[in-house]
Design a protein around this motif. Structure first.
Motif, PDB file in Angstrom:
ATOM      1  N   UNK A 121      -5.156   6.069   9.339  1.00 34.66           N
ATOM      2  CA  UNK A 121      -6.387   5.861   8.357  1.00 34.66           C
ATOM      3  C   UNK A 121      -6.005   4.493   7.616  1.00 34.66           C
ATOM      4  N   UNK A 122      -4.870   4.408   6.817  1.00 36.93           N
ATOM      5  CA  UNK A 122      -4.365   3.568   5.937  1.00 36.93           C
ATOM      6  C   UNK A 122      -4.133   2.164   6.708  1.00 36.93           C
ATOM      7  N   UNK A 123      -3.720   2.359   8.102  1.00 33.40           N
ATOM      8  CA  UNK A 123      -3.613   1.119   8.955  1.00 33.40           C
ATOM      9  C   UNK A 123      -4.672   0.861   9.258  1.00 33.40           C
ATOM     10  N   UNK A 124      -6.017   1.437   9.555  1.00 36.39           N
ATOM     11  CA  UNK A 124      -7.210   0.947   9.963  1.00 36.39           C
ATOM     12  C   UNK A 124      -7.725   0.354   8.563  1.00 36.39           C
ATOM     13  N   UNK A 125      -7.696   0.580   7.507  1.00 37.88           N
ATOM     14  CA  UNK A 125      -7.911  -0.239   6.282  1.00 37.88           C
ATOM     15  C   UNK A 125      -7.267  -1.295   5.763  1.00 37.88           C
ATOM     16  N   UNK A 126      -6.425  -1.766   6.640  1.00 29.72           N
ATOM     17  CA  UNK A 126      -5.843  -2.988   6.483  1.00 29.72           C
ATOM     18  C   UNK A 126      -4.507  -2.943   5.747  1.00 29.72           C
ATOM     19  N   UNK A 127      -3.830  -1.873   5.562  1.00 31.57           N
ATOM     20  CA  UNK A 127      -2.543  -1.564   5.219  1.00 31.57           C
ATOM     21  C   UNK A 127      -1.452  -1.528   6.331  1.00 31.57           C
ATOM     22  N   UNK A 128      -0.363  -1.690   5.846  1.00 27.89           N
ATOM     23  CA  UNK A 128       0.790  -1.697   6.972  1.00 27.89           C
ATOM     24  C   UNK A 128       1.662  -0.617   6.241  1.00 27.89           C
ATOM     25  N   UNK A 129       1.373   0.824   6.769  1.00 29.22           N
ATOM     26  CA  UNK A 129       1.945   1.869   5.964  1.00 29.22           C
ATOM     27  C   UNK A 129       3.484   2.017   6.758  1.00 29.22           C
ATOM     28  N   UNK A 130       4.490   2.386   5.852  1.00 33.52           N
ATOM     29  CA  UNK A 130       5.882   2.645   6.230  1.00 33.52           C
ATOM     30  C   UNK A 130       5.997   4.314   6.240  1.00 33.52           C
ATOM     31  N   UNK A 131       6.481   4.817   7.387  1.00 32.59           N
ATOM     32  CA  UNK A 131       6.796   6.152   7.224  1.00 32.59           C
ATOM     33  C   UNK A 131       7.931   6.310   6.637  1.00 32.59           C
ATOM     34  N   UNK A 132       7.979   7.366   5.486  1.00 36.45           N
ATOM     35  CA  UNK A 132       9.110   7.590   4.845  1.00 36.45           C
ATOM     36  C   UNK A 132       9.301   9.239   4.798  1.00 36.45           C
ATOM     37  N   UNK A 133      10.027   9.758   3.979  1.00 33.70           N
ATOM     38  CA  UNK A 133      10.451  11.111   4.314  1.00 33.70           C
ATOM     39  C   UNK A 133       9.038  12.023   4.013  1.00 33.70           C
ATOM     40  N   UNK A 134       8.572  12.035   2.822  1.00 32.73           N
ATOM     41  CA  UNK A 134       7.371  12.822   2.697  1.00 32.73           C
ATOM     42  C   UNK A 134       6.107  11.949   2.316  1.00 32.73           C
ATOM     43  N   UNK A 135       6.268  10.565   2.404  1.00 36.69           N
ATOM     44  CA  UNK A 135       5.115   9.831   1.892  1.00 36.69           C
ATOM     45  C   UNK A 135       4.955   8.636   2.673  1.00 36.69           C
ATOM     46  N   UNK A 136       4.119   7.858   2.523  1.00 40.98           N
ATOM     47  CA  UNK A 136       3.582   6.619   3.397  1.00 40.98           C
ATOM     48  C   UNK A 136       3.448   5.293   2.316  1.00 40.98           C
ATOM     49  N   UNK A 137       4.546   4.742   2.682  1.00 40.15           N
ATOM     50  CA  UNK A 137       4.696   3.371   1.628  1.00 40.15           C
ATOM     51  C   UNK A 137       3.732   2.208   1.962  1.00 40.15           C
ATOM     52  N   UNK A 138       3.010   1.708   0.955  1.00 38.37           N
ATOM     53  CA  UNK A 138       2.139   0.439   1.447  1.00 38.37           C
ATOM     54  C   UNK A 138       1.931  -0.365  -0.154  1.00 38.37           C
ATOM     55  N   UNK A 139       1.600  -1.434   0.285  1.00 40.50           N
ATOM     56  CA  UNK A 139       1.456  -2.457  -0.798  1.00 40.50           C
ATOM     57  C   UNK A 139       0.136  -2.479  -1.320  1.00 40.50           C
ATOM     58  N   UNK A 140      -0.308  -2.304  -2.488  1.00 39.66           N
ATOM     59  CA  UNK A 140      -1.602  -2.255  -3.013  1.00 39.66           C
ATOM     60  C   UNK A 140      -1.674  -3.331  -4.166  1.00 39.66           C
ATOM     61  N   UNK A 141      -2.330  -4.479  -4.003  1.00 39.32           N
ATOM     62  CA  UNK A 141      -2.475  -5.526  -4.959  1.00 39.32           C
ATOM     63  C   UNK A 141      -1.348  -5.811  -5.561  1.00 39.32           C
ATOM     64  N   UNK A 142      -0.213  -6.100  -4.378  1.00 41.82           N
ATOM     65  CA  UNK A 142       1.062  -6.447  -4.907  1.00 41.82           C
ATOM     66  C   UNK A 142       2.186  -5.470  -5.489  1.00 41.82           C
ATOM     67  N   UNK A 143       1.719  -4.082  -5.537  1.00 42.31           N
ATOM     68  CA  UNK A 143       2.507  -2.856  -6.025  1.00 42.31           C
ATOM     69  C   UNK A 143       3.002  -2.272  -5.044  1.00 42.31           C
ATOM     70  N   UNK A 144       4.115  -1.845  -4.962  1.00 43.69           N
ATOM     71  CA  UNK A 144       4.489  -0.830  -4.247  1.00 43.69           C
ATOM     72  C   UNK A 144       3.889   0.526  -4.391  1.00 43.69           C
ATOM     73  N   UNK A 145       3.356   1.143  -3.449  1.00 46.09           N
ATOM     74  CA  UNK A 145       2.743   2.461  -3.609  1.00 46.09           C
ATOM     75  C   UNK A 145       3.113   3.496  -2.518  1.00 46.09           C
ATOM     76  N   UNK A 146       3.455   4.655  -3.050  1.00 45.99           N
ATOM     77  CA  UNK A 146       3.791   5.719  -2.146  1.00 45.99           C
ATOM     78  C   UNK A 146       2.725   6.746  -1.932  1.00 45.99           C
TER      79      UNK A 146
END
Length: 254
Positions: free
Chosen positions: A89-114
């Motif tokens: 879903x995040x990928x479909x909304x234009x993000x590039x999610x990184x699979x982490x242990x319990x979270x998905x890491x993305x960039x939002x407005x220049x900030x790192x978000x898990x």
């Protein structure tokens, strides 16, 4: 010349998180909340900050923003399916999610978000089940309890300094593991000044940390100290040893 305590105080002031409407957390939530609401639908229980911002241990530099997505117990998908579908879903909304242990890491407005998806175990507590992708299994935790323990520990300044030290030295040291280590290092230690407390923490990391067993206070079966290898722990201990022998505080943390 300023005192060590004043030096660390100045760093904490510099690294203070802005308050008000346009904080990094609020900016990211404005973007993410509608997307996460659309994904979770009727099974959404809550979307809340869950990491350093919620605990009061965030620094302006080098801090991820943690968003905890709580799903109702009636959610039909398995935890792995929840994790995978949120990734898509995040990928479909234009993000590039990184699979982490319990979270998905993305960039939002220049900030790192898990983004951490989890399923409530019942309707009466804050116990949650979440997927651990590295081990392809699940674990129980209680983020609300984590926040309460750290936010009320009385050691948030020392934690913020140690987080800066960790980041500046490039150490792999998960934040909650670090927070509990600082709390343990300063247990039964009465005020000897901010710099003295940081020295106590570094001494603990050098001498006791490599063999210390640290458990999740919300689930004693979740051994946080297993998150790092013996070599990674040795690197933290070595960095602490170097810090303790540094000629000046600007060699420890900047």
């Amino acid at each position: 010349m300023i005192s060590p305590d004043q030096y660390l105080h100045n760093i904490l002031i510099r690294e203070a998180i802005p308050v008000g409407l346009y904080t990094p957390l609020n900016v990211c939530k404005t973007t993410l909340v509608p997307i996460l609401q659309n994904w979770a639908g009727e099974y959404l229980a809550a979307i809340t900050p869950s990491g350093s911002f919620a605990k009061g241990t965030a620094n302006r530099s080098g801090t991820d923003i943690d968003i905890f997505v709580s799903l109702r117990p009636e959610t039909r998908e398995t935890l792995k399916e929840v994790y995978d579908k949120l990734h898509d879903h995040l990928k479909g909304n234009g993000f590039t999610p990184r699979r982490q242990n319990v979270s998905l890491g993305i960039k939002v407005n220049g900030f790192d978000v898990d983004v951490v998806p989890a399923k409530r175990q019942d309707s009466y507590s804050q116990d949650h089940s979440l997927y651990r992708s590295k081990a392809d299994t699940w674990t129980k935790t209680n983020v609300a309890r984590h926040i309460d323990i750290v936010a009320n520990c009385g050691r948030r300044d020392e934690i913020r300094i140690l987080k800066l030290w960790r980041n500046q030295k490039g150490l792999d040291f998960p934040s909650f593991y670090l927070e509990l280590s600082v709390i343990e290092a300063l247990r039964n230690t009465y005020s000897i000044g901010r710099s003295g407390n940081v020295v106590t923490c570094l001494t603990y990391l050098r001498d006791r940390f490599p063999l210390a067993r640290v458990v999740d206070p919300a689930n004693t079966n979740n051994i946080l100290s297993d998150e790092l290898t013996a070599m990674q722990k040795a690197m933290i201990a070595s960095a602490a040893k170097n810090a303790l022998s540094a000629a000046s505080w600007d060699r420890v943390v900047k």
